[in-house]
Design a protein around this motif. Structure first.
Motif, short mmCIF file in Angstrom:
data_model
loop_
_atom_site.label_atom_id
_atom_site.label_comp_id
_atom_site.label_asym_id
_atom_site.label_seq_id
_atom_site.Cartn_x
_atom_site.Cartn_y
_atom_site.Cartn_z
N GLY A 92 6.52 76.84 0.94
CA GLY A 92 6.86 76.94 2.35
C GLY A 92 7.26 78.33 2.81
N MET A 93 6.77 79.36 2.12
CA MET A 93 7.08 80.71 2.52
C MET A 93 6.33 81.10 3.80
SD MET A 93 9.34 81.80 0.43
CE MET A 93 10.04 81.25 -1.13
N GLU A 94 6.93 81.99 4.56
CA GLU A 94 6.32 82.51 5.78
C GLU A 94 5.78 83.92 5.60
OE1 GLU A 94 5.89 81.02 8.86
OE2 GLU A 94 6.56 79.15 7.93
N ARG A 95 6.27 84.60 4.57
CA ARG A 95 5.89 86.00 4.35
C ARG A 95 5.87 86.27 2.84
NH1 ARG A 95 6.67 91.56 5.86
NH2 ARG A 95 7.72 92.69 4.17
N VAL A 96 4.84 86.95 2.39
CA VAL A 96 4.77 87.42 1.02
C VAL A 96 4.50 88.92 1.08
CG1 VAL A 96 3.55 87.32 -1.18
CG2 VAL A 96 3.94 85.22 0.13
N GLN A 97 5.33 89.69 0.40
CA GLN A 97 5.15 91.13 0.41
C GLN A 97 4.76 91.64 -0.96
OE1 GLN A 97 9.03 92.57 1.65
NE2 GLN A 97 9.65 93.00 -0.46
N LEU A 98 4.12 92.80 -0.95
CA LEU A 98 3.75 93.52 -2.16
C LEU A 98 4.04 94.99 -1.90
CD1 LEU A 98 1.11 91.43 -1.35
CD2 LEU A 98 0.80 91.75 -3.82
N LYS A 99 4.41 95.72 -2.94
CA LYS A 99 4.65 97.15 -2.76
C LYS A 99 4.14 97.90 -3.98
CE LYS A 99 9.44 97.44 -4.54
NZ LYS A 99 9.73 96.02 -4.85
N THR A 100 3.91 99.19 -3.80
CA THR A 100 3.41 100.00 -4.89
C THR A 100 3.76 101.46 -4.66
OG1 THR A 100 1.45 100.46 -6.27
CG2 THR A 100 1.13 100.42 -3.88
N ASP A 101 3.67 102.25 -5.69
CA ASP A 101 3.91 103.68 -5.61
C ASP A 101 2.91 104.33 -4.66
OD1 ASP A 101 3.78 106.58 -6.42
OD2 ASP A 101 5.20 105.93 -7.96
N HIS A 102 3.36 105.26 -3.85
CA HIS A 102 2.46 105.90 -2.88
C HIS A 102 1.36 106.70 -3.56
CE1 HIS A 102 5.00 109.39 -3.77
NE2 HIS A 102 4.14 110.16 -3.14
N MET A 103 1.53 107.03 -4.83
CA MET A 103 0.50 107.76 -5.56
C MET A 103 -0.46 106.83 -6.30
SD MET A 103 2.75 110.97 -7.05
CE MET A 103 1.31 111.72 -7.81
N ASN A 104 -0.17 105.54 -6.31
CA ASN A 104 -1.01 104.58 -7.03
C ASN A 104 -2.09 104.05 -6.08
OD1 ASN A 104 -2.15 102.63 -8.63
ND2 ASN A 104 -0.23 101.64 -9.19
N HIS A 105 -3.12 104.84 -5.90
CA HIS A 105 -4.17 104.50 -4.93
C HIS A 105 -4.99 103.29 -5.40
CE1 HIS A 105 -3.11 108.09 -2.77
NE2 HIS A 105 -3.30 108.82 -3.85
N ARG A 106 -5.15 103.12 -6.69
CA ARG A 106 -5.89 101.96 -7.20
C ARG A 106 -5.18 100.67 -6.81
NH1 ARG A 106 -5.48 98.61 -11.38
NH2 ARG A 106 -3.68 99.75 -12.19
N SER A 107 -3.86 100.63 -6.96
CA SER A 107 -3.11 99.44 -6.61
C SER A 107 -3.14 99.20 -5.10
CB SER A 107 -1.66 99.58 -7.09
OG SER A 107 -0.89 98.45 -6.72
N GLN A 108 -3.02 100.25 -4.32
CA GLN A 108 -3.07 100.09 -2.87
C GLN A 108 -4.40 99.50 -2.43
OE1 GLN A 108 -1.57 103.58 -0.59
NE2 GLN A 108 -0.72 104.26 -2.55
N ALA A 109 -5.50 99.96 -3.03
CA ALA A 109 -6.81 99.42 -2.67
C ALA A 109 -6.92 97.96 -3.07
CB ALA A 109 -7.91 100.25 -3.35
N ALA A 110 -6.37 97.60 -4.24
CA ALA A 110 -6.44 96.21 -4.70
C ALA A 110 -5.64 95.31 -3.77
CB ALA A 110 -5.91 96.11 -6.13
N ILE A 111 -4.47 95.77 -3.32
CA ILE A 111 -3.66 94.96 -2.40
C ILE A 111 -4.37 94.80 -1.07
CG2 ILE A 111 -1.48 94.87 -1.13
CD1 ILE A 111 -0.20 96.34 -3.53
N ALA A 112 -4.96 95.86 -0.57
CA ALA A 112 -5.68 95.78 0.70
C ALA A 112 -6.84 94.80 0.62
CB ALA A 112 -6.17 97.17 1.11
N ARG A 113 -7.50 94.74 -0.55
CA ARG A 113 -8.61 93.81 -0.70
C ARG A 113 -8.16 92.35 -0.65
NH1 ARG A 113 -10.41 97.68 -4.55
NH2 ARG A 113 -9.56 96.43 -6.28
N LEU A 114 -6.87 92.10 -0.86
CA LEU A 114 -6.35 90.74 -0.73
C LEU A 114 -6.28 90.29 0.72
CD1 LEU A 114 -3.33 90.97 -3.21
CD2 LEU A 114 -5.57 89.97 -3.68
N GLY A 115 -6.38 91.25 1.64
CA GLY A 115 -6.20 90.94 3.05
C GLY A 115 -4.81 91.23 3.55
#
Length: 203
Positions: free
Chosen positions: A136-159
């Motif tokens: 019953g969550m309303e929000r799910v967050q994810l965070k990553t290091d600003h230099m970790n571009h691979r992780s940022q791209a993977a999170i963005a691909r989740l929508g």
């Protein structure tokens, strides 16, 4: 959902997909975990702390996580690759807030052999679906290091939507500062994101 209704508190459970099986993380998973990612600097580059070079060093990280889970700070899962039956990484629920119905998916890693495969996509699909539909969550967050571009791209691909950056959020082990890039999905966005993730897995 009414304003006075809280979300359910996550507990250790099993979540099964076609490619991965998520189960409660225990010390029994250590041998496979060391094979998957022990001694690999690229796997641990953004995880904080030095790369575990021995099974004992990885075991110490695992034991610390399990101790924190006993205090309610994390709900950790072992990620089992179903075709091989091997444990290939771990992931967690953290920053759990049942009153405001939010949590974070974090401290996730997989052996490098499983990067850019169905493993991460289905792991996130299972965790997100459980968070929104069962807890019953309303929000799910994810965070990553600003230099970790691979992780940022993977999170963005989740929508997930990029929300912003917390500057000088954490001190890295080498003494430099990490800025943390935050992403989130909210309940209204989940059905469309789920459809996209399922289509990626089918493809």
């Amino acid at each position: 959902m009414a304003a006075n209704i809280t979300a359910k508190t996550p507990v250790s459970t099993s979540l099964t997909g076609r490619h991965v099986h998520l189960v409660p993380l225990t010390m029994d998973h250590l041998p496979d975990l060391f094979v998957a990612g022990g001694g690999d600097d690229e796997v641990w580059r953004w995880q904080g702390g030095p790369t575990p070079q021995t099974r004992e060093e990885l075991g110490a990280k695992l034991a610390e996580l399990l101790q924190e889970s006993e205090r309610g700070e994390f709900v950790p899962f072992a990620v089992i690759h179903r075709d091989s039956g091997r444990t290939v990484g771990w992931t967690t629920y953290t920053a759990i807030d049942t009153v405001h119905r939010g949590l974070e998916i974090g401290w996730t890693w997989y052996g490098r052999a499983y990067w850019r495969t169905a493993v991460n996509t289905e792991t996130k699909l299972l965790l997100l679906d459980h968070a929104f539909e069962e807890l019953g969550m309303e929000r799910v967050q994810l965070k990553t290091d600003h230099m970790n571009h691979r992780s940022q791209a993977a999170i963005a691909r989740l929508g997930a939507q990029r929300e912003g950056v917390l500057r000088r959020h954490r001190l890295r082990p080498d003494g430099t500062w990490r800025d943390s890039v935050y992403f989130s999905l909210v309940r209204e966005e989940w059905p469309a994101a789920r459809t996209r993730l399922a289509a990626r897995l089918d493809a």
